[in-house]
Write a protein that holds these residues in place. Structure first.
Motif, PDB file in Angstrom:
ATOM      1  N   SER A 276       0.813  -1.218   0.000  1.00 12.59           N
ATOM      2  CA  SER A 276       0.000   0.000   0.000  1.00 12.59           C
ATOM      3  C   SER A 276       0.845   1.266   0.000  1.00 12.59           C
ATOM      4  O   SER A 276       0.313   2.373  -0.028  1.00 12.59           O
ATOM      5  N   ILE A 277       2.181   1.113   0.001  1.00 14.93           N
ATOM      6  CA  ILE A 277       3.090   2.261   0.050  1.00 14.93           C
ATOM      7  C   ILE A 277       3.676   2.581  -1.323  1.00 14.93           C
ATOM      8  O   ILE A 277       3.820   3.740  -1.704  1.00 14.93           O
ATOM      9  N   ILE A 278       4.036   1.520  -2.077  1.00 15.28           N
ATOM     10  CA  ILE A 278       4.673   1.747  -3.376  1.00 15.28           C
ATOM     11  C   ILE A 278       3.688   2.400  -4.344  1.00 15.28           C
ATOM     12  O   ILE A 278       2.470   2.350  -4.154  1.00 15.28           O
ATOM     13  N   LYS A 279       4.227   3.017  -5.372  1.00 14.46           N
ATOM     14  CA  LYS A 279       3.409   3.644  -6.409  1.00 14.46           C
ATOM     15  C   LYS A 279       3.669   2.980  -7.740  1.00 14.46           C
ATOM     16  O   LYS A 279       4.833   2.885  -8.151  1.00 14.46           O
ATOM     17  N   PRO A 280       2.645   2.500  -8.438  1.00 15.50           N
ATOM     18  CA  PRO A 280       1.260   2.506  -7.982  1.00 15.50           C
ATOM     19  C   PRO A 280       1.035   1.510  -6.838  1.00 15.50           C
ATOM     20  O   PRO A 280       1.774   0.535  -6.721  1.00 15.50           O
ATOM     21  N   GLU A 281       0.019   1.776  -6.025  1.00 11.85           N
ATOM     22  CA  GLU A 281      -0.312   0.842  -4.950  1.00 11.85           C
ATOM     23  C   GLU A 281      -0.660  -0.517  -5.559  1.00 11.85           C
ATOM     24  O   GLU A 281      -1.305  -0.601  -6.600  1.00 11.85           O
ATOM     25  N   LEU A 282      -0.215  -1.565  -4.885  1.00 17.94           N
ATOM     26  CA  LEU A 282      -0.216  -2.904  -5.489  1.00 17.94           C
ATOM     27  C   LEU A 282      -1.508  -3.681  -5.237  1.00 17.94           C
ATOM     28  O   LEU A 282      -1.948  -3.837  -4.099  1.00 17.94           O
ATOM     29  N   THR A 283      -2.092  -4.179  -6.314  1.00 13.85           N
ATOM     30  CA  THR A 283      -3.164  -5.166  -6.208  1.00 13.85           C
ATOM     31  C   THR A 283      -2.524  -6.477  -5.761  1.00 13.85           C
ATOM     32  O   THR A 283      -1.490  -6.890  -6.311  1.00 13.85           O
ATOM     33  N   THR A 284      -3.136  -7.147  -4.792  1.00 14.24           N
ATOM     34  CA  THR A 284      -2.466  -8.312  -4.213  1.00 14.24           C
ATOM     35  C   THR A 284      -3.453  -9.245  -3.522  1.00 14.24           C
ATOM     36  O   THR A 284      -4.617  -8.877  -3.282  1.00 14.24           O
ATOM     37  N   ILE A 285      -2.979 -10.428  -3.202  1.00 11.80           N
ATOM     38  CA  ILE A 285      -3.733 -11.368  -2.372  1.00 11.80           C
ATOM     39  C   ILE A 285      -3.353 -11.128  -0.913  1.00 11.80           C
ATOM     40  O   ILE A 285      -2.172 -11.179  -0.557  1.00 11.80           O
ATOM     41  N   ALA A 286      -4.350 -10.853  -0.073  1.00 11.62           N
ATOM     42  CA  ALA A 286      -4.086 -10.608   1.344  1.00 11.62           C
ATOM     43  C   ALA A 286      -4.193 -11.906   2.135  1.00 11.62           C
ATOM     44  O   ALA A 286      -5.200 -12.613   2.047  1.00 11.62           O
ATOM     45  N   GLN A 287      -3.133 -12.215   2.856  1.00 19.92           N
ATOM     46  CA  GLN A 287      -3.183 -13.315   3.806  1.00 19.92           C
ATOM     47  C   GLN A 287      -3.524 -12.755   5.188  1.00 19.92           C
ATOM     48  O   GLN A 287      -3.025 -11.697   5.567  1.00 19.92           O
ATOM     49  N   PRO A 288      -4.336 -13.460   5.985  1.00 16.33           N
ATOM     50  CA  PRO A 288      -4.678 -12.992   7.329  1.00 16.33           C
ATOM     51  C   PRO A 288      -3.530 -13.283   8.297  1.00 16.33           C
ATOM     52  O   PRO A 288      -3.595 -14.197   9.122  1.00 16.33           O
ATOM     53  N   MET A 289      -2.470 -12.511   8.192  1.00 18.11           N
ATOM     54  CA  MET A 289      -1.217 -12.843   8.862  1.00 18.11           C
ATOM     55  C   MET A 289      -1.349 -12.939  10.386  1.00 18.11           C
ATOM     56  O   MET A 289      -0.888 -13.900  10.996  1.00 18.11           O
TER      57      MET A 289
END
Length: 339
Positions: A276-289
């Motif tokens: 969520s910091i890099i540009k462009p913000e990254l689309t990703t799979i979220a793991q419930p860490m």
């Protein structure tokens, strides 16, 4: 060799009940106790005296074996483990292996020699026989992945399904030339994510192009390293098995004046803070860490206490997080030359 689970199954009771009978604890009626004793005799079950002594001499210490303590993916998982352990009166000893199998073996030998109330592996690289032997000494849980053909409690997400959904998202945006940077070969989650990627392509009738599949190592450098060849093969989208590799790929694009997502779309995996910091913000799979950590530690503490664990292979929900790094194929600009 018969195990306590074999005895419990034959007697029709829980492993906790078998444990109470073996340790001559109360709370078991005479009929049930006799069923357990009969099952023990029939199976010629011999309780592990080391494990028994181990349980009677608590250390209030739990070992967590981590492959790379510098990898930010593990930070929230460790926080979840720490919170649950501390709430139950346990200390956590972190053992970093730097992805070295020999170091992992050293920690296993240390646990067998010195003792700990239990151990959690954040992924496991050693021979499965070593872990199986360790389970005779203390309770073991594996987090983030599972181990084929071994009845060891695990906590993970469905990596196959997650990779399928990430690839499907790119396909539904109109992309057909989708490159994939996988994790190291031989790791179960790498295998499952690759299967998910290929299954999505097959489901939508897209030919699998092996020239667009690369083996990485989950780190930034391998994303950067493979970017040139991916772009030379004219991929319009890239899916990577970690956010770090996605960041490496994006960095290469920036260094070579290639626009993301206008010229190439990118999807990562994990949803670490960097995404969520890099540009462009990254689309990703979220793991419930954090939940992976709390669930794994809660399971281990139940095993330490001799309580029944109803579900031994827990699969937690993942989520596709859509941000700025992807664009429909028909809106992509004409690609620049000279990658």
């Amino acid at each position: 060799m018969a195990t306590i689970r074999d005895v419990a199954k034959l007697a029709g009771v829980s492993t906790a009940t078998v444990s109470r009978v073996l340790n001559e604890q109360g709370g078991v009626n005479s009929e049930t106790k006799q069923k357990v004793l009969d099952a023990i005799k029939k199976l010629n079950y011999k309780p592990n005296t080391i494990a028994k002594n181990f349980r009677q001499n608590k250390t209030d210490t739990i070992i967590v074996v981590i492959p790379d303590i510098t990898n930010t993916f593990f930070s929230k998982i460790l926080l979840g483990m720490q919170d649950v352990a501390n709430a139950n009166g346990y200390n956590v000893l972190l053992c970093n292996t730097n992805n070295d199998v020999e170091k992992e073996l050293e920690y296993i030998r240390f646990t067998e020699r010195r003792g700990a109330d239990g151990i959690i592996f954040l992924t496991a690289r050693v021979n499965y026989t070593n872990i199986l032997e360790l389970t005779k000494t203390c309770p073991v849980v594996v987090a983030c992945e599972y181990i084929d053909n071994l009845d060891i409690p695990t906590v993970s997400i469905n990596n196959f399904k997650a990779a399928y959904e990430a690839t499907e998202y790119l396909i539904k945006l109109g992309h057909k030339k989708i490159a994939y940077i996988n994790g190291p070969e031989g790791i179960v989650l790498s295998r499952d994510r690759l299967r998910g990627y290929k299954a999505a392509l097959e489901r939508y009738g897209i030919e699998i192009d092996e020239k667009l599949i690369f083996e990485g190592d989950f780190y930034y450098e391998s994303g950067y390293k493979h970017a040139k060849q991916i772009l030379e093969n004219e991929a319009t989208a890239v899916f990577t098995a970690s956010d770090d590799m996605a960041a490496g790929f994006i960095r290469y694009c920036i260094d070579n004046n290639i626009k993301v997502p206008e010229e190439v779309s990118v999807v990562g995996f994990d949803n670490i803070k960097l995404a969520s910091i890099i540009k462009p913000e990254l689309t990703t799979i979220a793991q419930p860490m954090y939940e992976i950590g709390t669930t794994a530690m809660d399971m281990l503490i139940k095993l330490i206490k001799g309580e029944e664990v109803e579900k031994r292979n827990i699969v937690l929900e993942h989520q596709l997080i859509v941000r700025e790094s992807c664009m429909p194929y028909e809106k992509n600009c004409v690609k620049s030359k000279g990658y």
